[in-house]
Enzyme design. Structure first.
Site, PDB file in Angstrom:
ATOM      1  N   GLU B 175      73.110  27.274  29.595  1.00 27.49           N
ATOM      2  CA  GLU B 175      71.835  27.871  29.169  1.00 27.49           C
ATOM      3  C   GLU B 175      71.644  29.235  29.797  1.00 27.49           C
ATOM      4  O   GLU B 175      72.250  29.557  30.810  1.00 27.49           O
ATOM      5  CB  GLU B 175      70.655  26.978  29.507  1.00 27.49           C
ATOM      6  CG  GLU B 175      70.693  26.343  30.884  1.00 27.49           C
ATOM      7  CD  GLU B 175      70.827  27.274  32.047  1.00 27.49           C
ATOM      8  OE1 GLU B 175      70.042  28.265  32.082  1.00 27.49           O
ATOM      9  OE2 GLU B 175      71.678  27.034  32.920  1.00 27.49           O
ATOM     10  N   GLU B 318      74.403  28.764  32.977  1.00 28.89           N
ATOM     11  CA  GLU B 318      75.186  29.298  31.849  1.00 28.89           C
ATOM     12  C   GLU B 318      76.200  28.292  31.301  1.00 28.89           C
ATOM     13  O   GLU B 318      76.724  28.463  30.207  1.00 28.89           O
ATOM     14  CB  GLU B 318      75.991  30.558  32.244  1.00 28.89           C
ATOM     15  CG  GLU B 318      75.184  31.714  32.748  1.00 28.89           C
ATOM     16  CD  GLU B 318      76.070  32.905  33.158  1.00 28.89           C
ATOM     17  OE1 GLU B 318      77.308  32.795  33.106  1.00 28.89           O
ATOM     18  OE2 GLU B 318      75.510  33.948  33.525  1.00 28.89           O
TER      19      GLU B 318
END
Lengths: 351, 351
Positions: B175, B318
């Site tokens: 994310e 991420e």
């Protein structure tokens, strides 16, 4: 000056200013400061060892040293002694755990017969550096002579030198030797002053009765040999093993040539510990691959001031943990080399 | 039946007899029983999820969902909001941490705009599934509507379905969303009943004053919205985020299609937690990549009963931790497939 003393004299402390400069490079990458945690530590230390701001990590080699142990006569292992030589052939054939995991991370496994009690004949790719056919049973006298311990250390130094000459970037340690958690526990018991009971565990999976025999064998081995804790080679010769000596030598030789060493589990750490007792600076060149299930391992790591990279309940040895940890160290180096900076990516820095 | 209910209805518990049969295969490999620790656990669970005794793990994909958060107005992040869109472009260019680590393990990164407050225009390879341009500031009312939360979950389910249709073997979550540790802490505070202070940490690296603002924002957000802890979608809509919803959907969709999901760090685990609250069986399909520095993460993992694979002080998100952990799960599967058995290698079994 002899070869061992000469190697020890070439081991230099790392340069903290280079480490700071590497951290600055990491701090320019598009991420919050320090947010890649230990990957940043790996990259920083790897670059500092390699003495460059732009380190590459390509050629990875694991040396797996194999040897036999006279102390198996005392019933300290769950496996028969011939498994040492059988596993050497399994390594050569590529079917063992370390082969699979080394392939997975792109590392090469080199198998060194440093003291297996078996004549292999011609086995291509087996590195034959047999110092003697296994150690003696240390409950009855020294495992080996002091000269033999030094010779086995020199075998490890020779492996590191060869690797350095070939341009190997990182080394891993591994071992095979039925019974070899017994000398490893003996070594840390002597060096730490803890009782054998506090640093002895189940190895390949022995039952309670065998665990008591193992603790008893270590206790008797220390009593009869009285190894001098201030003399690491005396400890190694009296209650150690040939593959442990080879690993100690690999660590020393690698540090002298500025190659980082990923130290596998309990037995490998016993070897690394002999190296750091001979030269405390060596620890700056070592990465502890993982936290072994063996209870004496943490005592060793604490003594060396190393934090393990992985904690996956591994207890196989061979270099399996070293292979996995190498992949993570390489990941850190790739972060340093491949991540975009804030400027390159047009990303705003912190408020 | 609607798409969400239909997906939930397709999630089956794993078959313990298949897990036992896989362990038997592992027990025939040339190593002491259980000595590859958690690698054996990974192989066993991976094979059980894939419903086969001979699982392969080739195609690896990480979905990184990006979205903005209205709550950043409250001064809860160390980075300005535009970093979300800047980092999306960095992902697309391959320069971010997750790109480097995914390349390292041979995984593909797919970036999904599920709610970035920016119009990207035509960006090839960016997957555009924008539900809305960021959430509202949850200190003043719900972050989004219930219908929007469900729509974002369906985006994640759709990604899992596409991956399944392509033959992807394992998925990772990731994310990007400046401010997104704030809704993540809010979610676990509501679900666990702990105070915001107990589950709120420094995110990208905020100072003490910002940490107090963050805890205060979460406290006010929970007070004004009164999310119902027994209704995970209510929690997600009122104090969650769009990328968190996407991750929840990816976990649900993957479990329905029998694809394991490697859940990255704190924010990803908030998404996975919404999924497991909707269907507790989902947890059998999840691997927790690592233990984040964020203090609320362990509370989430305990609630889900998952033990993290790595502990490297990561806090980047991420999908970086998911990439690294995928490499270790693959290592376990390779052990199952590539190691020789005692019989094949002619190695004696234990005494």
């Amino acid at each position: 000056m002899d070869r061992l003393a000469e190697t020890l004299s070439r081991i230099e402390p790392l340069d903290p200013s280079l480490s700071d400069a590497l951290q600055k490079r990491l701090d320019n990458k598009t991420k919050p400061l320090g947010s890649l945690g230990r990957l940043e530590e790996f990259a920083r230390r790897y670059g500092t060892i390699r003495k460059t701001l732009e380190p590459t990590l390509a050629k990875k080699v694991i040396y797996t040293f194999a040897a036999d142990h006279g102390v198996v006569e005392e019933g300290v292992s769950a496996f028969p002694k011939e498994v040492t030589r059988q596993m050497v052939l399994n390594f050569i054939d590529g079917g063992a755990g370390v082969n699979v995991l080394a392939r997975h991370v792109g590392a090469e496994v080199r198998v060194v017969d440093i003291g297996v009690d078996y004549y292999f004949g011609l086995v291509p790719t087996l590195i034959t550096r047999k110092v003697r056919r296994g150690t003696d049973n240390f409950t009855r006298g020294p495992a080996m002579g002091r000269d033999e311990a030094i010779e086995a250390i020199l075998v490890g130094i020779g492996c590191a030198d060869e690797a350095a000459d070939e341009g190997v970037d990182i080394l891993g340690t591994g071992e095979m030797g039925i019974g070899n958690t017994t000398p490893s526990s003996a070594i840390i018991a002597v060096l730490s002053g803890l009782s054998p009971r506090e640093v002895t565990h189940r190895g390949t999976g022995i039952d309670d009765a065998a665990l008591l025999r193992k603790i008893d064998a270590i206790t008797r081995g220390i009593e009869i040999n009285r190894p001098d804790p201030s003399d690491p080679i005396d400890v190694l010769a009296k209650v150690g093993g040939l593959e442990i000596a080879g690993i100690a030598g690999l660590c020393l030789g690698a540090a002298a040539r500025r190659i980082p060493v990923v130290v596998d589990g309990f037995i490998s750490t016993a070897g690394a510990l002999i190296a750091t007792e001979l030269s405390p600076t060596v620890k700056e060149y070592l990465f502890a691959a993982h936290r072994s299930v063996e209870i004496g391992h943490q005592v060793m790591l604490d003594r060396m001031g190393l934090a393990p990279i992985l904690d996956l309940s591994l207890r196989l040895g061979e270099g399996t943990g070293a292979a996995l940890a190498m992949g993570l160290i390489e990941a850190g180096v790739r972060v340093l080399n491949e991540m975009a900076t804030f400027e390159q990516a047009g990303v705003s820095e912190g408020l």
